[in-house]
Design a protein around this motif. Structure first.
Motif, PDB file in Angstrom:
ATOM      1  N   VAL A  69      23.479  81.280 121.974  1.00  0.00           N
ATOM      2  CA  VAL A  69      23.350  80.842 120.575  1.00  0.00           C
ATOM      3  C   VAL A  69      22.958  82.018 119.688  1.00  0.00           C
ATOM      4  CG1 VAL A  69      22.077  79.332 118.997  1.00  0.00           C
ATOM      5  CG2 VAL A  69      22.875  78.454 121.207  1.00  0.00           C
ATOM      6  N   SER A  97      25.170  83.442 116.621  1.00  0.00           N
ATOM      7  CA  SER A  97      24.552  83.612 115.304  1.00  0.00           C
ATOM      8  C   SER A  97      24.739  85.048 114.800  1.00  0.00           C
ATOM      9  CB  SER A  97      23.065  83.251 115.372  1.00  0.00           C
ATOM     10  OG  SER A  97      22.478  83.351 114.112  1.00  0.00           O
ATOM     11  N   TYR A 134      28.280  83.088 113.168  1.00  0.00           N
ATOM     12  CA  TYR A 134      28.334  81.629 113.243  1.00  0.00           C
ATOM     13  C   TYR A 134      27.101  81.044 112.556  1.00  0.00           C
ATOM     14  CZ  TYR A 134      32.061  81.682 116.764  1.00  0.00           C
ATOM     15  OH  TYR A 134      33.238  81.859 117.427  1.00  0.00           O
ATOM     16  N   LYS A 135      27.254  79.872 111.983  1.00  0.00           N
ATOM     17  CA  LYS A 135      26.122  79.128 111.446  1.00  0.00           C
ATOM     18  C   LYS A 135      25.716  78.133 112.526  1.00  0.00           C
ATOM     19  CE  LYS A 135      27.371  79.515 106.557  1.00  0.00           C
ATOM     20  NZ  LYS A 135      27.148  80.900 106.617  1.00  0.00           N
ATOM     21  N   CYS A 136      24.485  78.267 113.038  1.00  0.00           N
ATOM     22  CA  CYS A 136      24.050  77.467 114.177  1.00  0.00           C
ATOM     23  C   CYS A 136      22.960  76.480 113.790  1.00  0.00           C
ATOM     24  CB  CYS A 136      23.537  78.377 115.294  1.00  0.00           C
ATOM     25  SG  CYS A 136      24.803  79.481 115.965  1.00  0.00           S
ATOM     26  N   SER A 152      23.217  72.955 120.942  1.00  0.00           N
ATOM     27  CA  SER A 152      23.224  73.828 119.775  1.00  0.00           C
ATOM     28  C   SER A 152      24.675  73.888 119.333  1.00  0.00           C
ATOM     29  CB  SER A 152      22.721  75.224 120.126  1.00  0.00           C
ATOM     30  OG  SER A 152      21.354  75.154 120.472  1.00  0.00           O
ATOM     31  N   CYS A 196      27.323  75.785 116.872  1.00  0.00           N
ATOM     32  CA  CYS A 196      27.549  76.981 116.064  1.00  0.00           C
ATOM     33  C   CYS A 196      28.965  76.916 115.508  1.00  0.00           C
ATOM     34  CB  CYS A 196      27.363  78.231 116.913  1.00  0.00           C
ATOM     35  SG  CYS A 196      25.683  78.391 117.585  1.00  0.00           S
ATOM     36  N   SER A 203      34.000  74.912 116.031  1.00  0.00           N
ATOM     37  CA  SER A 203      32.583  74.932 116.395  1.00  0.00           C
ATOM     38  C   SER A 203      32.454  75.111 117.904  1.00  0.00           C
ATOM     39  CB  SER A 203      31.882  73.649 115.948  1.00  0.00           C
ATOM     40  OG  SER A 203      32.444  72.521 116.560  1.00  0.00           O
TER      41      SER A 203
END
Length: 134
Positions: free
Chosen positions: A10, A14, A18-20, A27, A29, A35
């Motif tokens: 993760v 990030s 990526y927006k996690c 999780s 992301c 995604s």
């Protein structure tokens, strides 16, 4: 590549832009229309790494294909190129399965549902406990 824990995967996603966030045991992301879901836990590597994209099958699969090589690299999945090549051969199929190394790879497409899209799930065959989200 040596196995890394879900938290490191993760963090890598990030760091790659990526927006996690978290959704229960996973999780999630997101990058663009795709995604990557990573099952949390204290395993030596994530028991499940799953890629998803919504929309018509060809569009959704193309979105997964865009992020797949980098996601596999970040997750330290050694047979990444073999998985990417196999995924590229699944066009037009609605389900497919591959076993590569210690991973079970499953591809599925949702059509004629409220939420059409494509899904590619990698499950660690070495995992013995807490290997799936409840």
């Amino acid at each position: 590549m040596a196995p890394i824990k879900a938290t490191a995967v993760v963090a890598g996603l990030s760091d790659a832009g990526y927006k996690c966030g978290s959704d229960g045991a996973y999780s999630i992301c997101t990058s663009g229309a795709a995604s990557v879901w990573v099952l949390s836990g204290s395993h030596p590597r994530p028991p499940v790494v799953s890629l998803h994209s919504a929309g018509p099958a060809d569009v959704a699969s193309a979105e997964i294909a865009k992020v797949l090589p980098k996601a596999l690299e970040i997750a330290h999945i050694n047979q990444g190129q073999q998985i990417v090549d196999w995924f590229g051969q699944q066009e037009g199929k609605t389900t497919a399965q591959l076993t590569v190394g210690d991973w079970l790879v499953e591809y599925s497409v949702e059509v004629d549902t409220e939420e059409p899209g494509a899904h590619l799930t990698l499950t660690d065959k070495l995992c013995k406990s807490n290997c799936q989200a409840e």
